[in-house]
Design an enzyme around this catalytic site. Structure first.
Site, PDB file in Angstrom:
ATOM      1  N   ASP A 149      22.993   8.461  -0.787  1.00  0.00           N
ATOM      2  CA  ASP A 149      22.615   7.594   0.344  1.00  0.00           C
ATOM      3  C   ASP A 149      21.173   7.862   0.744  1.00  0.00           C
ATOM      4  OD1 ASP A 149      22.783   5.776   2.412  1.00  0.00           O
ATOM      5  OD2 ASP A 149      23.721   7.187   3.795  1.00  0.00           O
ATOM      6  N   ASP A 196      11.339  -0.112  -0.829  1.00  0.00           N
ATOM      7  CA  ASP A 196       9.950  -0.001  -1.285  1.00  0.00           C
ATOM      8  C   ASP A 196       9.648  -1.224  -2.137  1.00  0.00           C
ATOM      9  OD1 ASP A 196       7.415   1.176  -2.108  1.00  0.00           O
ATOM     10  OD2 ASP A 196       8.312   3.115  -1.608  1.00  0.00           O
ATOM     11  N   THR A 216      23.418   1.143  11.785  1.00  0.00           N
ATOM     12  CA  THR A 216      24.417   1.161  12.855  1.00  0.00           C
ATOM     13  C   THR A 216      23.812   1.600  14.186  1.00  0.00           C
ATOM     14  OG1 THR A 216      25.027   3.402  12.269  1.00  0.00           O
ATOM     15  CG2 THR A 216      26.328   1.652  11.278  1.00  0.00           C
ATOM     16  N   ARG A 249      31.588  14.360  10.240  1.00  0.00           N
ATOM     17  CA  ARG A 249      32.037  15.462  11.092  1.00  0.00           C
ATOM     18  C   ARG A 249      33.530  15.551  11.372  1.00  0.00           C
ATOM     19  NH1 ARG A 249      27.309  13.982  15.113  1.00  0.00           N
ATOM     20  NH2 ARG A 249      27.795  12.012  14.078  1.00  0.00           N
ATOM     21  N   LYS A 308      18.937   5.249   0.786  1.00  0.00           N
ATOM     22  CA  LYS A 308      18.475   3.972   1.362  1.00  0.00           C
ATOM     23  C   LYS A 308      17.078   3.605   0.872  1.00  0.00           C
ATOM     24  CE  LYS A 308      21.305   4.323   5.575  1.00  0.00           C
ATOM     25  NZ  LYS A 308      21.825   5.721   5.489  1.00  0.00           N
ATOM     26  N   LYS A 352      29.177  12.095  -0.077  1.00  0.00           N
ATOM     27  CA  LYS A 352      27.891  11.452   0.191  1.00  0.00           C
ATOM     28  C   LYS A 352      26.786  12.498   0.327  1.00  0.00           C
ATOM     29  CE  LYS A 352      26.493   9.640   4.296  1.00  0.00           C
ATOM     30  NZ  LYS A 352      25.244   9.172   4.887  1.00  0.00           N
TER      31      LYS A 352
HETATM   32  O1  C5P Z   1      29.415  10.635  12.396  1.00  0.00           O
HETATM   33  P1  C5P Z   1      29.759  11.151  11.037  1.00  0.00           P
HETATM   34  O2  C5P Z   1      29.519  12.609  10.886  1.00  0.00           O
HETATM   35  O3  C5P Z   1      31.124  10.733  10.559  1.00  0.00           O
HETATM   36  O4  C5P Z   1      28.704  10.417  10.108  1.00  0.00           O
HETATM   37  C1  C5P Z   1      28.839  10.361   8.722  1.00  0.00           C
HETATM   38  C2  C5P Z   1      27.778   9.471   8.130  1.00  0.00           C
HETATM   39  O5  C5P Z   1      27.916   8.157   8.597  1.00  0.00           O
HETATM   40  C3  C5P Z   1      26.362   9.889   8.453  1.00  0.00           C
HETATM   41  O6  C5P Z   1      25.827  10.477   7.295  1.00  0.00           O
HETATM   42  C4  C5P Z   1      25.616   8.627   8.730  1.00  0.00           C
HETATM   43  O7  C5P Z   1      24.819   8.247   7.636  1.00  0.00           O
HETATM   44  C5  C5P Z   1      26.662   7.592   8.875  1.00  0.00           C
HETATM   45  N1  C5P Z   1      26.734   7.058  10.238  1.00  0.00           N
HETATM   46  C6  C5P Z   1      26.237   5.817  10.484  1.00  0.00           C
HETATM   47  N2  C5P Z   1      26.343   5.273  11.718  1.00  0.00           N
HETATM   48  C7  C5P Z   1      26.918   5.938  12.717  1.00  0.00           C
HETATM   49  C8  C5P Z   1      27.412   7.210  12.487  1.00  0.00           C
HETATM   50  C9  C5P Z   1      27.313   7.753  11.226  1.00  0.00           C
HETATM   51  O8  C5P Z   1      25.701   5.184   9.598  1.00  0.00           O
HETATM   52  N3  C5P Z   1      26.998   5.371  13.904  1.00  0.00           N
END
Ligand code: C5P
Length: 246
Positions: free
Chosen positions: A62, A67, A126, A219, A64, A35
Site C-alpha cells: 500500500d 506520479d 478516508t 489495530r 499509493k 498490508k
Molecule cells: O485503523 P486501523 O489500524 O484498522 O487501520 C488499518 C489501515 O487502514 C491503515 O493502514 C490505514 O491505511 C487504513 N485506514 C484508512 N482509513 C481510516 C483508517 C484506517 O484508510 N479511516
C-alpha cells in the site's frame, strides 16, 4: 464456501521488521494477506516484502503510487518483481497513469500470469470529507468523486478500488459484481476502539454486507491481546455477513 481469509487484510502499521514479524507470528494461520504501507516500507525497504512472500504470506503493498505514468509503471514493475499480490495507486493520477500501471503489471507477469499483482486504485482518502474537497479544487461530494474515480479505474483496466465503508454500497451498485472493493476503517462489533480516528468506521459485517470484497484491519487485530483470536472473530463476522462470495 470460499476461504474468508482471502477477504481479510491485516495492516502491519509498525515501525520495524521485528515488530511486523511478531504480529505475523501471533496472527498465525488466522490471516493470509498482510498490508505493508509507507511506514514499514520506508523503514525497512523491500526486504520486509521479500521475507513475507518467502514465508508464504500474500502482500498488499500500500504505497499509493501517484506520479507521471512512466514513473508509476516503473514502480509497479519493481513491485511485480517482489511478487506482491496487490498494490495501490491513486486514481486521481488520471487515466494514462492508471493504464500505465496496469500495462506494467501485465508485462511483468507475462511469464507467470498467476503472479500478476492486482492493481487497486485509491478513490478518495478516508480522511477527507465533503468540506475538504473544495480546498483541493474538487466540486461535489466525496461520494460523487469516489464514483467518478472508480469509473476511471475500471475504464483503465484496474482490478479494483480502495474506498471507505461509507461509499461501498453505492460503489458496489454502480460497479456490479466482480470488481474488487477494499475497505479500511473497520472496527469489529462491540470493540472498545470504535472512536480511534475512525470517523467513518464500519464493522466487518457491515462492510461485507454493503459489498466490500476485502477489508483492511489494523489495530483491532495487531493491538489485541490475542491477535489470532481477534482475527478469527473477524473471519466469523465476514462469514456471517456473506455466505456467498462477493
Ligand atoms: O485503523 P486501523 O489500524 O484498522 O487501520 C488499518 C489501515 O487502514 C491503515 O493502514 C490505514 O491505511 C487504513 N485506514 C484508512 N482509513 C481510516 C483508517 C484506517 O484508510 N479511516
Amino acid at each position: 464456501m470460499p476461504d474468508t481469509r482471502e477477504r481479510l487484510i491485516v495492516a502491519l502499521d509498525v515501525p520495524n521488521a521485528p515488530e511486523a514479524r511478531n504480529i505475523v507470528a501471533m496472527v498465525g494461520d488466522s490471516a493470509q494477506i498482510f498490508k505493508v504501507g509507507k511506514q514499514l516500507f520506508t523503514a525497512e525497504g523491500p526486504q520486509v516484502v521479500r521475507d513475507l512472500v518467502a514465508s508464504g504470506r500474500d502482500v498488499f503493498l500500500d504505497l499509493k503510487f501517484h506520479d507521471i505514468p512512466n514513473t508509476v509503471a516503473a514502480a509497479v514493475s519493481q513491485a511485480a518483481k517482489l511478487r506482491v499480490r496487490m498494490l495501490t495507486v491513486h486514481a486521481s493520477g488520471g487515466l494514462r497513469m492508471l493504464k500505465a500501471a496496469v500495462a506494467a503489471a501485465d508485462s511483468n507477469s507475462a511469464v507467470a500470469p498467476s503472479r500478476r499483482p492486482l492493481i487497486l486504485a485509491v478513490t478518495v482518502l478516508t480522511s477527507l470529507n465533503d468540506e475538504d474537497l473544495p480546498e483541493i479544487g474538487v466540486s461535489g461530494r466525496v461520494l460523487d468523486q469516489a464514483l467518478r474515480l472508480a469509473d476511471l479505474a475500471r475504464t483503465a483496466g484496474c482490478d479494483g478500488i480502495v474506498t471507505s465503508a461509507r461509499e461501498v454500497r453505492e460503489l458496489r451498485r454502480e460497479l456490479g459484481p466482480g470488481f474488487i472493493i477494499v475497505t479500511p476503517g473497520i472496527r469489529p462489533a462491540g470493540t472498545a476502539q470504535r472512536n480511534d480516528d475512525q470517523e467513518r468506521a464500519a464493522t466487518p459485517a457491515e462492510a461485507i454486507a454493503a459489498g466490500a470484497s476485502h477489508i483492511v484491519v489494523g489495530r483491532p487485530i495487531t493491538a489485541a491481546p490475542d491477535p489470532a483470536a481477534a482475527a478469527r472473530r473477524i473471519l466469523d463476522e465476514i462469514a456471517s455477513a456473506c455466505p456467498v462470495p462477493a
